[in-house]
Design a protein around this motif. Structure first.
Motif, PDB file in Angstrom:
ATOM      1  N   SER A   1      45.886 -79.513  30.858  1.00  7.08           N
ATOM      2  CA  SER A   1      44.613 -79.938  31.438  1.00  7.08           C
ATOM      3  C   SER A   1      43.671 -78.736  31.463  1.00  7.08           C
ATOM      4  O   SER A   1      44.107 -77.588  31.346  1.00  7.08           O
ATOM      5  CB  SER A   1      44.838 -80.482  32.843  1.00  7.08           C
ATOM      6  N   GLU A   2      42.392 -79.023  31.631  1.00  8.59           N
ATOM      7  CA  GLU A   2      41.395 -77.950  31.586  1.00  8.59           C
ATOM      8  C   GLU A   2      41.668 -76.863  32.622  1.00  8.59           C
ATOM      9  O   GLU A   2      41.457 -75.681  32.362  1.00  8.59           O
ATOM     10  CB  GLU A   2      39.993 -78.539  31.778  1.00  8.59           C
ATOM     11  N   ASP A   3      42.190 -77.245  33.788  1.00 10.93           N
ATOM     12  CA  ASP A   3      42.492 -76.248  34.815  1.00 10.93           C
ATOM     13  C   ASP A   3      43.927 -75.714  34.707  1.00 10.93           C
ATOM     14  O   ASP A   3      44.375 -74.943  35.545  1.00 10.93           O
ATOM     15  CB  ASP A   3      42.239 -76.815  36.215  1.00 10.93           C
TER      16      ASP A   3
ATOM     17  N   ALA B   1      46.977 -87.035  26.121  1.00 18.19           N
ATOM     18  CA  ALA B   1      45.778 -86.822  26.947  1.00 18.19           C
ATOM     19  C   ALA B   1      45.943 -87.474  28.312  1.00 18.19           C
ATOM     20  O   ALA B   1      45.586 -86.881  29.346  1.00 18.19           O
ATOM     21  CB  ALA B   1      44.545 -87.370  26.230  1.00 18.19           C
TER      22      ALA B   1
ATOM     23  N   ALA C   1      40.633 -79.055  26.716  1.00 22.29           N
ATOM     24  CA  ALA C   1      42.039 -78.841  27.064  1.00 22.29           C
ATOM     25  C   ALA C   1      42.394 -77.363  26.944  1.00 22.29           C
ATOM     26  O   ALA C   1      41.787 -76.609  26.185  1.00 22.29           O
ATOM     27  CB  ALA C   1      42.938 -79.664  26.137  1.00 22.29           C
TER      28      ALA C   1
ATOM     29  N   ARG D   1      48.467 -78.985  34.677  1.00 19.32           N
ATOM     30  CA  ARG D   1      49.517 -79.724  33.970  1.00 19.32           C
ATOM     31  C   ARG D   1      49.569 -79.193  32.549  1.00 19.32           C
ATOM     32  O   ARG D   1      48.589 -79.280  31.812  1.00 19.32           O
ATOM     33  CB  ARG D   1      49.204 -81.225  33.938  1.00 19.32           C
TER      34      ARG D   1
ATOM     35  N   SER E   1      37.130 -84.351  24.885  1.00 17.94           N
ATOM     36  CA  SER E   1      37.520 -83.767  26.161  1.00 17.94           C
ATOM     37  C   SER E   1      37.627 -82.254  25.991  1.00 17.94           C
ATOM     38  O   SER E   1      37.203 -81.718  24.961  1.00 17.94           O
ATOM     39  CB  SER E   1      38.862 -84.364  26.622  1.00 17.94           C
TER      40      SER E   1
ATOM     41  N   LEU F   1      48.385 -85.554  30.507  1.00 18.94           N
ATOM     42  CA  LEU F   1      47.798 -84.320  31.030  1.00 18.94           C
ATOM     43  C   LEU F   1      46.621 -84.579  31.960  1.00 18.94           C
ATOM     44  O   LEU F   1      46.128 -83.653  32.608  1.00 18.94           O
ATOM     45  CB  LEU F   1      47.350 -83.425  29.871  1.00 18.94           C
ATOM     46  N   GLY F   2      46.160 -85.820  32.013  1.00 18.34           N
ATOM     47  CA  GLY F   2      45.016 -86.144  32.857  1.00 18.34           C
ATOM     48  C   GLY F   2      43.706 -85.590  32.331  1.00 18.34           C
ATOM     49  O   GLY F   2      42.813 -85.243  33.107  1.00 18.34           O
ATOM     50  N   LEU F   3      43.564 -85.514  30.991  1.00 14.77           N
ATOM     51  CA  LEU F   3      42.325 -84.996  30.412  1.00 14.77           C
ATOM     52  C   LEU F   3      41.168 -85.933  30.732  1.00 14.77           C
ATOM     53  O   LEU F   3      41.297 -87.150  30.625  1.00 14.77           O
ATOM     54  CB  LEU F   3      42.447 -84.834  28.899  1.00 14.77           C
ATOM     55  N   LYS F   4      40.033 -85.358  31.115  1.00 10.44           N
ATOM     56  CA  LYS F   4      38.844 -86.143  31.445  1.00 10.44           C
ATOM     57  C   LYS F   4      37.974 -86.292  30.202  1.00 10.44           C
ATOM     58  O   LYS F   4      37.734 -85.316  29.487  1.00 10.44           O
ATOM     59  CB  LYS F   4      38.052 -85.454  32.548  1.00 10.44           C
TER      60      LYS F   4
END
Length: 118
Positions: free
Chosen positions: A7-9, A34, A61, A12, A59, A37-40
């Protein structure tokens, strides 16, 4: 090759097999990964494929290859079931494909290259 994708942060992160695709501009993540990982979704992009131009979601990542990591733009695919590492991801991570061995190697970024226009 094995990469770490998250994920971006980077809350995960998974380790996964990926292919380098020097014909792809951006990295492609299968929708199932995606979602895991909960990608927005940040937008949509028109992309050219062998079957024509299609619209896919975009998104951001976390990508780590050869101990180099960065947050990069990615495309979310309902069609491709593998992670494909695109050229812009390689460039941001200061990597390139060695044309003789087919393996990744480190490279320097280009800061400025002047050419005289005539």
């Amino acid at each position: 090759m094995t990469v770490r994708v998250g994920s971006e942060d980077a809350s995960r992160v998974i380790e996964a097999r990926a292919l380098v695709d020097t014909g792809a501009t951006l990295t492609v993540i299968p929708r199932s990964v995606a979602e895991q990982l909960g990608l927005k979704i940040t937008g949509k992009s028109r992309v050219e494929t062998g079957a024509g131009i299609i619209e896919v979601e975009r998104s951001r990542a976390y990508i780590e290859i050869m101990e180099k990591s960065e947050i990069v733009p990615v495309l979310i695919s309902d069609i491709i079931d593998k992670i494909l590492i695109g050229v812009t991801t390689l460039e941001v991570l200061e990597l390139e494909v060695d044309p003789l061995t087919g393996k990744l190697r480190e490279r320097a970024l280009h800061l400025y290259r002047a050419t005289a226009a005539r």
